[in-house]
Structure formats: structure tokens, C-alpha cells
Design a protein around this motif. Sequence first.
Motif, short mmCIF file in Angstrom:
data_model
loop_
_atom_site.label_atom_id
_atom_site.label_comp_id
_atom_site.label_asym_id
_atom_site.label_seq_id
_atom_site.Cartn_x
_atom_site.Cartn_y
_atom_site.Cartn_z
N MET A 115 0.85 -1.20 0.00
CA MET A 115 0.00 0.00 0.00
C MET A 115 0.88 1.24 0.00
SD MET A 115 -3.02 0.98 2.67
CE MET A 115 -4.10 2.39 2.38
N SER A 116 0.63 2.16 -0.89
CA SER A 116 1.46 3.35 -1.00
C SER A 116 1.19 4.31 0.15
CB SER A 116 1.16 4.07 -2.33
OG SER A 116 1.48 3.25 -3.43
N ALA A 154 -1.82 7.52 4.42
CA ALA A 154 -2.09 6.32 3.64
C ALA A 154 -2.57 6.72 2.25
CB ALA A 154 -3.12 5.46 4.35
N ALA A 155 -2.74 5.73 1.39
CA ALA A 155 -3.08 6.01 -0.01
C ALA A 155 -4.40 6.75 -0.15
CB ALA A 155 -3.12 4.70 -0.79
N ASP A 165 6.28 2.37 -0.25
CA ASP A 165 5.57 1.75 0.87
C ASP A 165 6.36 1.80 2.17
OD1 ASP A 165 7.58 0.04 0.17
OD2 ASP A 165 6.32 -1.76 0.04
N ASP A 174 -0.67 -2.32 5.67
CA ASP A 174 -1.40 -3.47 5.12
C ASP A 174 -2.90 -3.23 5.23
OD1 ASP A 174 -2.57 -5.95 4.62
OD2 ASP A 174 -0.96 -7.06 5.58
N GLU A 175 -3.51 -2.86 4.13
CA GLU A 175 -4.94 -2.55 4.14
C GLU A 175 -5.78 -3.78 4.47
OE1 GLU A 175 -8.08 -0.06 1.35
OE2 GLU A 175 -6.30 -0.98 0.44
#
Length: 308
Positions: A1-2, A17-18, A114, A145-146
Motif C-alpha cells: 500500500m502506497s 495512507a493512499a 511503501d 497493510d490494508e
Amino acid sequence: MSIRVSHVHGEHIAVAAADGTEILRYVYRPDPEPFESRKPYAHPVRTLSGRTVTGYRPNDHRWHKGLQMTASHLSGQNFWGGNSYVHGQGYLALPERVGSMRHDGFPEFTVEDDRFTFTEDLTWVANAGEEWAREERGITVHSVDEEAGAWALDWTIRLTNLRAAPLAFGSPTTAGRDMAGYTGLQWRGPRDFTGGSAFAPDSDAGAEKLMGTQGPWLAFTTEHDDVDGHSTLVFAHAPENLDEQRAIHESHWFVRSEPIPTVAFSWAFFEEFELPPGESFAYRYRIVVADGAWDPERVGTHLEGLPW
């Protein structure tokens, strides 16, 4: 996840977070009140769903600020902030004992898709202005980690004594107060973490029975006000922290659920230790910030997937 990183120079660093949720703000601008021990801190810290899991300047202890490095009793000085414990007299407002941690610069600042890492140079300054210690601090945000609903923050410290005399690290317990061994990296939770559940790998006995114990990790979970949901924080030692041949001193957990929610990686709970002139010590810590009410099995499995 970016992840995305922004830096307001002279103020703070923020990690999002993204989806734009700010999950970490690291503030290095000095706070205005010297009695609160001016030092950098992380607040707010949030889960991926946006739930805040740190408290800032609560009315019971104004010097508690999110996640911060502290030293409650250090050769007669207080690098925790606020009142100082004096045996036989209790907690006293002694501003002449309160030191600070000065931000000196960021020698490393690396942003990847990440993962984000920076190192920070700091100087621990006694109240009268003497430079007592040099700190090399490392902060890394990783493992966002989504699917798991979690991310990890690594916090490292390497401290060198700049004085001509040893630095003596202690706590209120080493000064005479029973089971008050707080010092070292400290987390203060927001109000809705009060009364939350604390557990360790081999015990779900709660904060009161875990106070002063040892172990590779400790977790703290709560149900939030306002929103329907839980959050879990996991506090974990790097392996060398618990190795008596490598660590300068053994660590114990300082943990309370009531009347306030707090956890500290105490490096001098029951006994003092000294750092000789010119010598250094180092510790590495990990905090996992997760949505949901995790249990010991889930915590253990997740940590196994995050090698040091």
C-alpha cells in the motif's frame, strides 16, 4: 500500500495512507512550555480507518504527548516533564529539574512507495543549559497493510553520554515509589482507551497484573467512543533488547489502563543503571497500529510476519 509524506520545515512531518488518511504526525517544533519538557513527539497517530490512538496534553498530565522518548529520573534531572517524584514528599513542581531534547537535524530522510525512514539528531539538555547526551533517533513507517488493517512504526534510539560523569538512569520506583517505574519510550492513549484491555503472549490478566513484567510484546485494545469499532496497539521489543548480553539494562513493562491509559518500555523500572562518559547504548522498538480488537493469536501471527 502506497504512502505519502509531507514535511512542514521547522514544524512537523506527516505520513498519509493512499486514501489520504493521516496516520502519523511527528512534531519536532519545540512546544512553548518548558515545564512540560520540550521534545519531539508523535501525535496524532491513527489507524488506517482514521481512529486516533494517541492523546495530547490530557488534563491529568499536560506533559503526556502522544508517543515520546522520556527519562523520568536522570542524574537528578527530569526529561519526562511535569512534577518530579521526591521520596517522602511525593510529586513536586520542580521546574529547575526539567530538561529538554533539542532537535538538531535530519541526516537521513528516505521516502519509498511503501516505506518511510528518517534519522534525527538530538541533544539532551539539562535545565541549566548543559549538553548531557547526544541521541541518534530512527523512525520508520512500514508494513502498511490494508487487508490486515494495520501498519507498523519502528522507533530506535542510540544515546551517547557527553558528560564527564556517568549518567544515572532511574524511575520513581528506583527513587522510592512502589510500582511506578515509568521511563523510556512512552505512549499515552486518548480518553477512550481508559479501561481498555492489556494482554501479553502468555497472559490476558490485564494492566494491573502486567505492570512490571517482562516479555517480547504487550498489546492494548479498546472500544472507541463516537464510532462503532475497536483499535489495538502492539508494543514490541527487538530481540536484542531482551538479551542480557547485549542490552545495557533489562526492560520491564510500565502499563496502566486506569485511571489513565499508558504504556512505557521502561529501561530502569526496579533498578538504576549508569552510562559511563563517552559510552553509548541502543534500543529498538516496534509499535503496530491496528483496527479491530485483536487477540493474542492474531498479534503473534502478525508479528511473526514482520521480521526485524
